[in-house]
Design a protein around this motif. Structure first.
Motif, PDB file in Angstrom:
ATOM      1  N   PRO A 219       1.031  -1.083   0.094  1.00  0.00           N
ATOM      2  CA  PRO A 219       0.135  -0.037   0.057  1.00  0.00           C
ATOM      3  C   PRO A 219       0.945   1.084   0.158  1.00  0.00           C
ATOM      4  CG  PRO A 219      -0.697  -1.533   1.792  1.00  0.00           C
ATOM      5  CD  PRO A 219       0.377  -2.202   1.118  1.00  0.00           C
ATOM      6  N   ALA A 220       0.709   2.192  -0.975  1.00  0.00           N
ATOM      7  CA  ALA A 220       1.513   3.406  -0.846  1.00  0.00           C
ATOM      8  C   ALA A 220       0.616   4.560  -1.322  1.00  0.00           C
ATOM      9  CB  ALA A 220       2.469   3.230  -2.300  1.00  0.00           C
ATOM     10  N   VAL A 221       1.134   5.840  -0.560  1.00  0.00           N
ATOM     11  CA  VAL A 221       0.538   6.971  -1.029  1.00  0.00           C
ATOM     12  C   VAL A 221       1.382   8.099  -1.055  1.00  0.00           C
ATOM     13  CG1 VAL A 221      -1.683   6.425   0.557  1.00  0.00           C
ATOM     14  CG2 VAL A 221       0.170   7.454   1.566  1.00  0.00           C
ATOM     15  N   LEU A 222       0.754   9.168  -1.841  1.00  0.00           N
ATOM     16  CA  LEU A 222       1.600  10.122  -1.987  1.00  0.00           C
ATOM     17  C   LEU A 222       0.789  11.574  -1.175  1.00  0.00           C
ATOM     18  CD1 LEU A 222       3.539  11.544  -4.979  1.00  0.00           C
ATOM     19  CD2 LEU A 222       1.923  13.022  -3.863  1.00  0.00           C
ATOM     20  N   ILE A 223       1.496  12.383  -0.265  1.00  0.00           N
ATOM     21  CA  ILE A 223       0.672  13.297   0.493  1.00  0.00           C
ATOM     22  C   ILE A 223       1.252  14.746  -0.077  1.00  0.00           C
ATOM     23  CG2 ILE A 223       0.345  14.195   2.680  1.00  0.00           C
ATOM     24  CD1 ILE A 223       1.090  11.558   3.994  1.00  0.00           C
ATOM     25  N   GLU A 224       0.135  15.419  -0.607  1.00  0.00           N
ATOM     26  CA  GLU A 224       0.419  16.910  -0.590  1.00  0.00           C
ATOM     27  C   GLU A 224       0.084  17.436   0.547  1.00  0.00           C
ATOM     28  OE1 GLU A 224       2.009  18.287  -3.340  1.00  0.00           O
ATOM     29  OE2 GLU A 224       1.569  16.617  -5.132  1.00  0.00           O
ATOM     30  N   THR A 225       1.121  18.044   1.370  1.00  0.00           N
ATOM     31  CA  THR A 225       0.878  18.503   2.668  1.00  0.00           C
ATOM     32  C   THR A 225       0.287  19.857   2.852  1.00  0.00           C
ATOM     33  OG1 THR A 225       3.424  19.332   2.736  1.00  0.00           O
ATOM     34  CG2 THR A 225       2.563  17.137   3.669  1.00  0.00           C
ATOM     35  N   GLY A 226       0.346  20.700   1.666  1.00  0.00           N
ATOM     36  CA  GLY A 226      -0.361  22.060   1.628  1.00  0.00           C
ATOM     37  C   GLY A 226       0.367  22.900   0.403  1.00  0.00           C
ATOM     38  N   PHE A 227      -0.190  23.999   0.191  1.00  0.00           N
ATOM     39  CA  PHE A 227       0.273  24.853  -0.896  1.00  0.00           C
ATOM     40  C   PHE A 227       1.391  25.738  -0.502  1.00  0.00           C
ATOM     41  CE2 PHE A 227      -2.576  23.371  -4.591  1.00  0.00           C
ATOM     42  CZ  PHE A 227      -3.477  22.737  -3.645  1.00  0.00           C
ATOM     43  N   LEU A 228       2.684  25.733  -1.568  1.00  0.00           N
ATOM     44  CA  LEU A 228       3.750  26.771  -0.966  1.00  0.00           C
ATOM     45  C   LEU A 228       3.095  27.948  -1.762  1.00  0.00           C
ATOM     46  CD1 LEU A 228       7.014  24.536  -1.221  1.00  0.00           C
ATOM     47  CD2 LEU A 228       5.668  25.542   0.807  1.00  0.00           C
ATOM     48  N   SER A 229       2.270  27.865  -2.771  1.00  0.00           N
ATOM     49  CA  SER A 229       1.716  29.156  -3.442  1.00  0.00           C
ATOM     50  C   SER A 229       1.057  29.908  -2.633  1.00  0.00           C
ATOM     51  CB  SER A 229       1.266  28.689  -4.653  1.00  0.00           C
ATOM     52  OG  SER A 229       0.159  27.640  -4.552  1.00  0.00           O
ATOM     53  N   ASN A 230       0.467  29.326  -1.631  1.00  0.00           N
ATOM     54  CA  ASN A 230      -0.473  30.206  -0.616  1.00  0.00           C
ATOM     55  C   ASN A 230       0.411  30.745   0.506  1.00  0.00           C
ATOM     56  OD1 ASN A 230      -2.302  29.922   2.110  1.00  0.00           O
ATOM     57  ND2 ASN A 230      -3.550  30.501   0.405  1.00  0.00           N
ATOM     58  N   GLU A 231       0.476  32.012   0.754  1.00  0.00           N
ATOM     59  CA  GLU A 231       1.424  32.707   1.829  1.00  0.00           C
ATOM     60  C   GLU A 231       1.143  32.052   3.115  1.00  0.00           C
ATOM     61  OE1 GLU A 231       1.332  37.027   1.123  1.00  0.00           O
ATOM     62  OE2 GLU A 231       2.548  37.242   2.974  1.00  0.00           O
ATOM     63  N   LYS A 232      -0.058  31.952   3.407  1.00  0.00           N
ATOM     64  CA  LYS A 232      -0.443  31.568   4.950  1.00  0.00           C
ATOM     65  C   LYS A 232       0.252  30.018   4.987  1.00  0.00           C
ATOM     66  CE  LYS A 232      -4.085  31.981   8.225  1.00  0.00           C
ATOM     67  NZ  LYS A 232      -5.523  32.106   8.250  1.00  0.00           N
ATOM     68  N   GLU A 233      -0.372  29.352   4.096  1.00  0.00           N
ATOM     69  CA  GLU A 233       0.104  27.824   4.211  1.00  0.00           C
ATOM     70  C   GLU A 233       1.636  27.560   4.055  1.00  0.00           C
ATOM     71  OE1 GLU A 233      -2.843  24.439   3.748  1.00  0.00           O
ATOM     72  OE2 GLU A 233      -2.089  24.751   1.800  1.00  0.00           O
ATOM     73  N   GLU A 234       2.360  28.683   3.200  1.00  0.00           N
ATOM     74  CA  GLU A 234       3.962  28.472   3.130  1.00  0.00           C
ATOM     75  C   GLU A 234       4.439  28.362   4.647  1.00  0.00           C
ATOM     76  OE1 GLU A 234       5.931  31.117   0.624  1.00  0.00           O
ATOM     77  OE2 GLU A 234       7.934  30.265   1.064  1.00  0.00           O
ATOM     78  N   LYS A 235       3.731  29.882   5.260  1.00  0.00           N
ATOM     79  CA  LYS A 235       4.325  30.025   6.776  1.00  0.00           C
ATOM     80  C   LYS A 235       4.131  29.007   7.545  1.00  0.00           C
ATOM     81  CE  LYS A 235       4.217  35.003   7.227  1.00  0.00           C
ATOM     82  NZ  LYS A 235       3.227  35.991   6.986  1.00  0.00           N
ATOM     83  N   TYR A 236       3.088  28.166   7.513  1.00  0.00           N
ATOM     84  CA  TYR A 236       2.702  26.935   8.303  1.00  0.00           C
ATOM     85  C   TYR A 236       3.611  25.799   8.188  1.00  0.00           C
ATOM     86  CZ  TYR A 236       0.015  22.820  10.466  1.00  0.00           C
ATOM     87  OH  TYR A 236      -0.415  22.026  11.253  1.00  0.00           O
ATOM     88  N   LEU A 237       3.832  25.764   6.646  1.00  0.00           N
ATOM     89  CA  LEU A 237       4.593  24.575   6.245  1.00  0.00           C
ATOM     90  C   LEU A 237       6.175  24.745   6.656  1.00  0.00           C
ATOM     91  CD1 LEU A 237       3.190  23.687   2.708  1.00  0.00           C
ATOM     92  CD2 LEU A 237       3.265  22.055   4.521  1.00  0.00           C
ATOM     93  N   THR A 238       6.684  26.024   6.710  1.00  0.00           N
ATOM     94  CA  THR A 238       7.884  26.303   7.249  1.00  0.00           C
ATOM     95  C   THR A 238       8.037  26.250   8.700  1.00  0.00           C
ATOM     96  OG1 THR A 238       7.949  27.748   5.240  1.00  0.00           O
ATOM     97  CG2 THR A 238       9.700  28.093   6.889  1.00  0.00           C
ATOM     98  N   SER A 239       7.174  26.512   9.389  1.00  0.00           N
ATOM     99  CA  SER A 239       7.352  26.334  10.885  1.00  0.00           C
ATOM    100  C   SER A 239       7.463  25.112  11.381  1.00  0.00           C
ATOM    101  CB  SER A 239       5.985  27.098  11.474  1.00  0.00           C
ATOM    102  OG  SER A 239       4.923  26.232  11.407  1.00  0.00           O
ATOM    103  N   VAL A 240       8.252  25.008  12.392  1.00  0.00           N
ATOM    104  CA  VAL A 240       8.470  23.678  13.092  1.00  0.00           C
ATOM    105  C   VAL A 240       7.329  23.163  13.839  1.00  0.00           C
ATOM    106  CG1 VAL A 240       9.676  22.821  15.335  1.00  0.00           C
ATOM    107  CG2 VAL A 240      10.776  24.353  13.886  1.00  0.00           C
ATOM    108  N   GLU A 241       6.463  24.086  14.294  1.00  0.00           N
ATOM    109  CA  GLU A 241       5.019  23.581  15.018  1.00  0.00           C
ATOM    110  C   GLU A 241       4.073  22.900  13.757  1.00  0.00           C
ATOM    111  OE1 GLU A 241       2.525  26.841  16.459  1.00  0.00           O
ATOM    112  OE2 GLU A 241       1.347  25.308  17.108  1.00  0.00           O
ATOM    113  N   GLY A 242       4.178  23.659  12.535  1.00  0.00           N
ATOM    114  CA  GLY A 242       3.411  23.251  11.603  1.00  0.00           C
ATOM    115  C   GLY A 242       3.746  21.683  11.085  1.00  0.00           C
ATOM    116  N   GLN A 243       5.243  21.773  10.914  1.00  0.00           N
ATOM    117  CA  GLN A 243       5.975  20.181  10.375  1.00  0.00           C
ATOM    118  C   GLN A 243       5.499  19.266  11.384  1.00  0.00           C
ATOM    119  OE1 GLN A 243       9.912  21.543  10.013  1.00  0.00           O
ATOM    120  NE2 GLN A 243       9.429  22.579   8.126  1.00  0.00           N
ATOM    121  N   GLN A 244       5.658  19.874  12.813  1.00  0.00           N
ATOM    122  CA  GLN A 244       5.448  18.544  13.777  1.00  0.00           C
ATOM    123  C   GLN A 244       3.866  18.413  13.767  1.00  0.00           C
ATOM    124  OE1 GLN A 244       6.827  20.663  17.055  1.00  0.00           O
ATOM    125  NE2 GLN A 244       8.808  19.755  16.961  1.00  0.00           N
ATOM    126  N   ASN A 245       3.060  19.020  13.621  1.00  0.00           N
ATOM    127  CA  ASN A 245       1.625  18.705  13.572  1.00  0.00           C
ATOM    128  C   ASN A 245       1.247  17.717  12.385  1.00  0.00           C
ATOM    129  OD1 ASN A 245       0.666  20.134  15.874  1.00  0.00           O
ATOM    130  ND2 ASN A 245       0.067  21.913  14.804  1.00  0.00           N
TER     131      ASN A 245
END
Ligand code: ZN
Length: 263
Positions: A219-245
Protein backbone atom coordinates in the motif's frame (compact mmCIF):
# COMPACT_ATOMS: atom_id res chain seq x y z
CA UNK A 1 39.29 -42.17 14.25
CA UNK A 2 37.54 -41.93 17.63
CA UNK A 3 39.31 -38.65 18.37
CA UNK A 4 38.17 -37.12 15.08
CA UNK A 5 34.61 -38.15 15.87
CA UNK A 6 34.79 -36.57 19.32
CA UNK A 7 36.09 -33.30 17.85
CA UNK A 8 33.43 -33.20 15.22
CA UNK A 9 30.73 -33.87 17.88
CA UNK A 10 31.97 -31.03 20.04
CA UNK A 11 32.25 -28.80 16.99
CA UNK A 12 28.68 -29.69 16.18
CA UNK A 13 27.51 -28.82 19.72
CA UNK A 14 29.51 -25.60 19.67
CA UNK A 15 27.86 -24.60 16.39
CA UNK A 16 24.41 -25.17 17.90
CA UNK A 17 25.36 -23.19 21.01
CA UNK A 18 26.73 -20.28 18.97
CA UNK A 19 23.67 -20.45 16.75
CA UNK A 20 21.34 -20.22 19.74
CA UNK A 21 23.33 -17.36 21.24
CA UNK A 22 23.33 -15.37 18.03
CA UNK A 23 19.61 -16.07 17.65
CA UNK A 24 18.97 -14.62 21.10
CA UNK A 25 21.24 -11.69 20.39
CA UNK A 26 19.46 -10.76 17.21
CA UNK A 27 17.59 -7.45 17.44
CA UNK A 28 14.02 -7.92 18.59
CA UNK A 29 11.87 -8.45 15.57
CA UNK A 30 8.70 -10.49 15.49
CA UNK A 31 5.73 -10.54 13.21
CA UNK A 32 4.42 -7.40 14.96
CA UNK A 33 7.20 -5.27 13.53
CA UNK A 34 5.75 -3.03 10.90
CA UNK A 35 8.02 -1.38 8.35
CA UNK A 36 7.14 2.03 7.01
CA UNK A 37 9.18 3.74 4.31
CA UNK A 38 8.99 7.52 4.41
CA UNK A 39 9.99 9.19 1.19
CA UNK A 40 10.85 12.90 1.40
CA UNK A 41 9.97 14.19 -2.07
CA UNK A 42 12.63 15.62 -4.46
CA UNK A 43 16.11 16.59 -3.06
CA UNK A 44 19.52 17.73 -4.31
CA UNK A 45 19.29 19.49 -7.66
CA UNK A 46 15.54 18.77 -7.80
CA UNK A 47 13.98 21.41 -5.54
CA UNK A 48 10.34 20.61 -6.32
CA UNK A 49 7.92 23.50 -6.11
CA UNK A 50 9.24 26.84 -4.89
CA UNK A 51 7.70 28.96 -2.17
CA UNK A 52 8.74 32.57 -1.56
CA UNK A 53 11.12 31.56 1.22
CA UNK A 54 11.41 27.79 1.14
CA UNK A 55 11.77 24.94 -1.36
CA UNK A 56 9.56 21.85 -1.40
CA UNK A 57 12.58 19.48 -1.01
CA UNK A 58 13.41 21.13 2.36
CA UNK A 59 9.84 21.03 3.72
CA UNK A 60 9.42 17.36 2.78
CA UNK A 61 12.70 16.36 4.46
CA UNK A 62 11.92 18.34 7.61
CA UNK A 63 8.48 16.69 7.95
CA UNK A 64 10.05 13.25 7.35
CA UNK A 65 12.68 13.90 10.06
CA UNK A 66 9.96 15.05 12.50
CA UNK A 67 8.08 11.83 11.78
CA UNK A 68 11.24 9.82 12.48
CA UNK A 69 11.59 11.54 15.88
CA UNK A 70 7.97 10.73 16.81
CA UNK A 71 8.30 7.09 15.79
CA UNK A 72 11.56 6.74 17.77
CA UNK A 73 9.85 8.21 20.86
CA UNK A 74 7.06 5.62 20.54
CA UNK A 75 9.20 2.49 20.18
CA UNK A 76 6.50 0.36 21.89
CA UNK A 77 4.48 0.63 18.66
CA UNK A 78 7.01 -1.66 16.92
CA UNK A 79 7.10 0.54 13.84
CA UNK A 80 10.38 0.30 11.91
CA UNK A 81 10.86 3.51 10.00
CA UNK A 82 13.12 3.67 6.96
CA UNK A 83 13.82 6.76 4.89
CA UNK A 84 14.65 6.96 1.19
CA UNK A 85 16.79 10.01 1.98
CA UNK A 86 17.95 11.73 5.18
CA UNK A 87 19.85 14.63 3.59
CA UNK A 88 19.62 17.03 0.66
CA UNK A 89 20.25 14.44 -2.06
CA UNK A 90 18.17 13.23 -4.98
CA UNK A 91 17.20 9.57 -5.27
CA UNK A 92 15.79 8.33 -8.61
CA UNK A 93 12.04 7.72 -8.38
CA UNK A 94 12.30 4.03 -9.28
CA UNK A 95 15.08 3.54 -6.70
CA UNK A 96 12.69 4.83 -4.02
CA UNK A 97 10.19 2.10 -4.94
CA UNK A 98 12.98 -0.53 -5.18
CA UNK A 99 14.21 0.43 -1.72
CA UNK A 100 10.72 -0.20 -0.27
CA UNK A 101 10.32 -3.49 -2.10
CA UNK A 102 13.75 -4.76 -1.02
CA UNK A 103 13.05 -3.90 2.60
CA UNK A 104 9.63 -5.57 2.40
CA UNK A 105 7.93 -2.44 3.68
CA UNK A 106 4.34 -2.65 4.89
CA UNK A 107 3.65 0.93 3.80
CA UNK A 108 5.23 3.51 1.50
CA UNK A 109 4.51 7.19 2.14
CA UNK A 110 5.83 9.91 -0.15
CA UNK A 111 5.72 13.47 1.23
CA UNK A 112 5.26 16.51 -1.04
CA UNK A 113 4.00 20.10 -1.25
CA UNK A 114 1.50 21.47 -3.71
CA UNK A 115 1.31 24.67 -5.79
CA UNK A 116 -1.34 26.46 -7.82
CA UNK A 117 -1.57 29.63 -9.92
CA UNK A 118 -4.54 30.60 -7.77
CA UNK A 119 -2.80 31.77 -4.61
CA UNK A 120 -5.97 31.38 -2.50
CA UNK A 121 -6.07 27.62 -2.91
CA UNK A 122 -4.86 25.81 0.18
CA UNK A 123 -5.27 22.50 2.01
CA UNK A 124 -4.03 18.93 2.04
CA UNK A 125 -4.59 16.09 -0.44
CA UNK A 126 -3.57 12.43 -0.20
CA UNK A 127 -3.22 10.35 -3.35
CA UNK A 128 -3.30 6.66 -4.13
CA UNK A 129 -2.05 5.39 -7.48
CA UNK A 130 -4.75 5.47 -10.13
CA UNK A 131 -6.46 7.47 -12.81
CA UNK A 132 -6.74 11.25 -12.45
CA UNK A 133 -10.15 12.86 -12.71
CA UNK A 134 -9.47 16.59 -13.24
CA UNK A 135 -7.14 18.91 -15.16
CA UNK A 136 -5.72 20.11 -11.83
CA UNK A 137 -4.65 16.55 -11.05
CA UNK A 138 -2.88 16.31 -14.42
CA UNK A 139 -0.83 19.40 -13.52
CA UNK A 140 0.14 17.94 -10.15
CA UNK A 141 1.10 14.61 -11.75
CA UNK A 142 3.22 16.28 -14.42
CA UNK A 143 5.01 18.39 -11.83
CA UNK A 144 5.70 15.51 -9.44
CA UNK A 145 6.87 13.20 -12.25
CA UNK A 146 9.03 15.83 -14.00
CA UNK A 147 12.11 15.03 -11.87
CA UNK A 148 12.81 11.97 -14.02
CA UNK A 149 13.59 14.24 -17.02
CA UNK A 150 16.92 15.03 -15.34
CA UNK A 151 17.64 11.37 -14.52
CA UNK A 152 20.00 9.49 -16.86
CA UNK A 153 18.33 7.11 -19.35
CA UNK A 154 14.91 7.92 -18.00
CA UNK A 155 13.16 6.55 -21.08
CA UNK A 156 14.66 3.08 -20.55
CA UNK A 157 14.21 3.16 -16.81
CA UNK A 158 10.54 4.09 -16.98
CA UNK A 159 9.51 1.98 -19.99
CA UNK A 160 9.36 4.97 -22.37
CA UNK A 161 7.23 7.05 -20.01
CA UNK A 162 7.15 10.76 -20.85
CA UNK A 163 5.87 12.87 -17.94
CA UNK A 164 4.65 15.59 -20.31
CA UNK A 165 2.68 13.39 -22.65
CA UNK A 166 -0.89 12.69 -21.63
CA UNK A 167 -0.77 9.49 -23.64
CA UNK A 168 1.85 8.13 -21.25
CA UNK A 169 -0.69 8.25 -18.48
CA UNK A 170 -2.87 5.69 -20.27
CA UNK A 171 -0.41 3.17 -18.89
CA UNK A 172 -1.85 3.73 -15.44
CA UNK A 173 -5.38 3.08 -16.69
CA UNK A 174 -4.25 -0.35 -17.84
CA UNK A 175 -2.30 -1.32 -14.75
CA UNK A 176 -4.12 -1.03 -11.48
CA UNK A 177 -1.98 -0.87 -8.36
CA UNK A 178 -2.21 -4.15 -6.43
CA UNK A 179 -3.05 -2.60 -3.07
CA UNK A 180 -5.56 0.03 -4.03
CA UNK A 181 -8.14 -0.66 -1.29
CA UNK A 182 -5.53 -0.50 1.48
CA UNK A 183 -3.83 2.54 -0.07
CA UNK A 184 -7.16 4.38 -0.14
CA UNK A 185 -7.84 3.33 3.44
CA UNK A 186 -4.50 4.76 4.59
CA UNK A 187 -5.10 7.92 2.55
CA UNK A 188 -8.49 8.43 4.26
CA UNK A 189 -6.96 8.01 7.70
CA UNK A 190 -4.22 10.56 6.90
CA UNK A 191 -6.69 13.14 5.58
CA UNK A 192 -8.93 12.60 8.63
CA UNK A 193 -5.98 13.31 10.97
CA UNK A 194 -4.99 16.42 8.98
CA UNK A 195 -8.54 17.67 9.49
CA UNK A 196 -9.15 16.73 13.15
CA UNK A 197 -5.64 16.70 14.66
CA UNK A 198 -3.69 19.31 12.64
CA UNK A 199 -6.83 21.40 11.90
CA UNK A 200 -5.93 21.79 8.23
CA UNK A 201 -8.35 22.13 5.34
CA UNK A 202 -8.59 18.65 3.88
CA UNK A 203 -9.18 18.59 0.12
CA UNK A 204 -9.71 14.85 0.37
CA UNK A 205 -8.46 11.58 -1.01
CA UNK A 206 -7.65 11.43 -4.73
CA UNK A 207 -6.03 9.18 -7.31
CA UNK A 208 -3.43 10.00 -9.96
CA UNK A 209 -0.49 8.44 -11.78
CA UNK A 210 2.61 9.13 -9.74
CA UNK A 211 5.75 7.34 -10.92
CA UNK A 212 7.16 7.07 -7.41
CA UNK A 213 4.14 4.91 -6.39
CA UNK A 214 3.99 2.93 -9.62
CA UNK A 215 6.29 0.02 -8.83
CA UNK A 216 5.77 -0.19 -5.08
CA UNK A 217 4.61 -3.65 -4.01
CA UNK A 218 2.75 -2.51 -0.89
CA UNK A 219 0.00 0.00 0.00
CA UNK A 220 1.43 3.36 -1.04
CA UNK A 221 0.32 7.00 -0.88
CA UNK A 222 1.61 10.40 -1.89
CA UNK A 223 0.75 13.28 0.44
CA UNK A 224 0.46 16.90 -0.68
CA UNK A 225 0.91 18.54 2.73
CA UNK A 226 -0.17 22.01 1.59
CA UNK A 227 0.32 24.72 -1.04
CA UNK A 228 3.61 26.64 -1.07
CA UNK A 229 1.85 29.07 -3.43
CA UNK A 230 -0.45 30.16 -0.59
CA UNK A 231 1.32 32.65 1.70
CA UNK A 232 -0.35 31.51 4.92
CA UNK A 233 0.18 27.85 4.16
CA UNK A 234 3.82 28.42 3.24
CA UNK A 235 4.36 29.98 6.68
CA UNK A 236 2.69 26.95 8.29
CA UNK A 237 4.75 24.47 6.25
CA UNK A 238 7.95 26.36 7.13
CA UNK A 239 7.24 26.45 10.88
CA UNK A 240 8.50 23.71 13.21
CA UNK A 241 5.06 23.60 14.83
CA UNK A 242 3.35 23.07 11.48
CA UNK A 243 5.81 20.37 10.45
CA UNK A 244 5.37 18.61 13.81
CA UNK A 245 1.56 18.73 13.53
CA UNK A 246 1.64 17.26 10.03
CA UNK A 247 4.14 14.58 11.10
CA UNK A 248 2.10 13.58 14.16
CA UNK A 249 -1.06 13.39 12.00
CA UNK A 250 0.71 10.97 9.64
CA UNK A 251 2.00 8.99 12.64
CA UNK A 252 -1.52 8.69 14.14
CA UNK A 253 -2.93 7.51 10.82
CA UNK A 254 -0.14 4.91 10.40
CA UNK A 255 -0.67 3.64 13.96
CA UNK A 256 -4.43 3.34 13.36
CA UNK A 257 -3.82 1.57 10.05
CA UNK A 258 -1.36 -0.87 11.69
CA UNK A 259 -3.82 -1.70 14.48
CA UNK A 260 -6.59 -2.35 11.94
CA UNK A 261 -4.67 -4.31 9.32
CA UNK A 262 -1.81 -6.13 11.00
CA UNK A 263 -2.50 -9.76 11.76
ZN1 ZN B 1 6.62 17.11 -4.98
Amino acid sequence: MKRVKRISTSAFLLTILLGLTSYQMRPYRNHNTFTVVIDAGHGGKHPGTLGKTIKEKDVTLQIALELEKIIKRNSEDNIRLMMTRRSDTYVDLNDRADFSNKNKADLFISIHCNANENKDIHGTETYAMGVHKTEGQIDIMKRENADILKEENYKQKYDGFDPNSEESYILFKLQQHGHLTQSLDLAKRIEKQFDTHAKRTSRGVKQAGFLVLWKTAMPAVLIETGFLSNEKEEKYLTSVEGQQNLASSIYKAVKEYKQTHQR
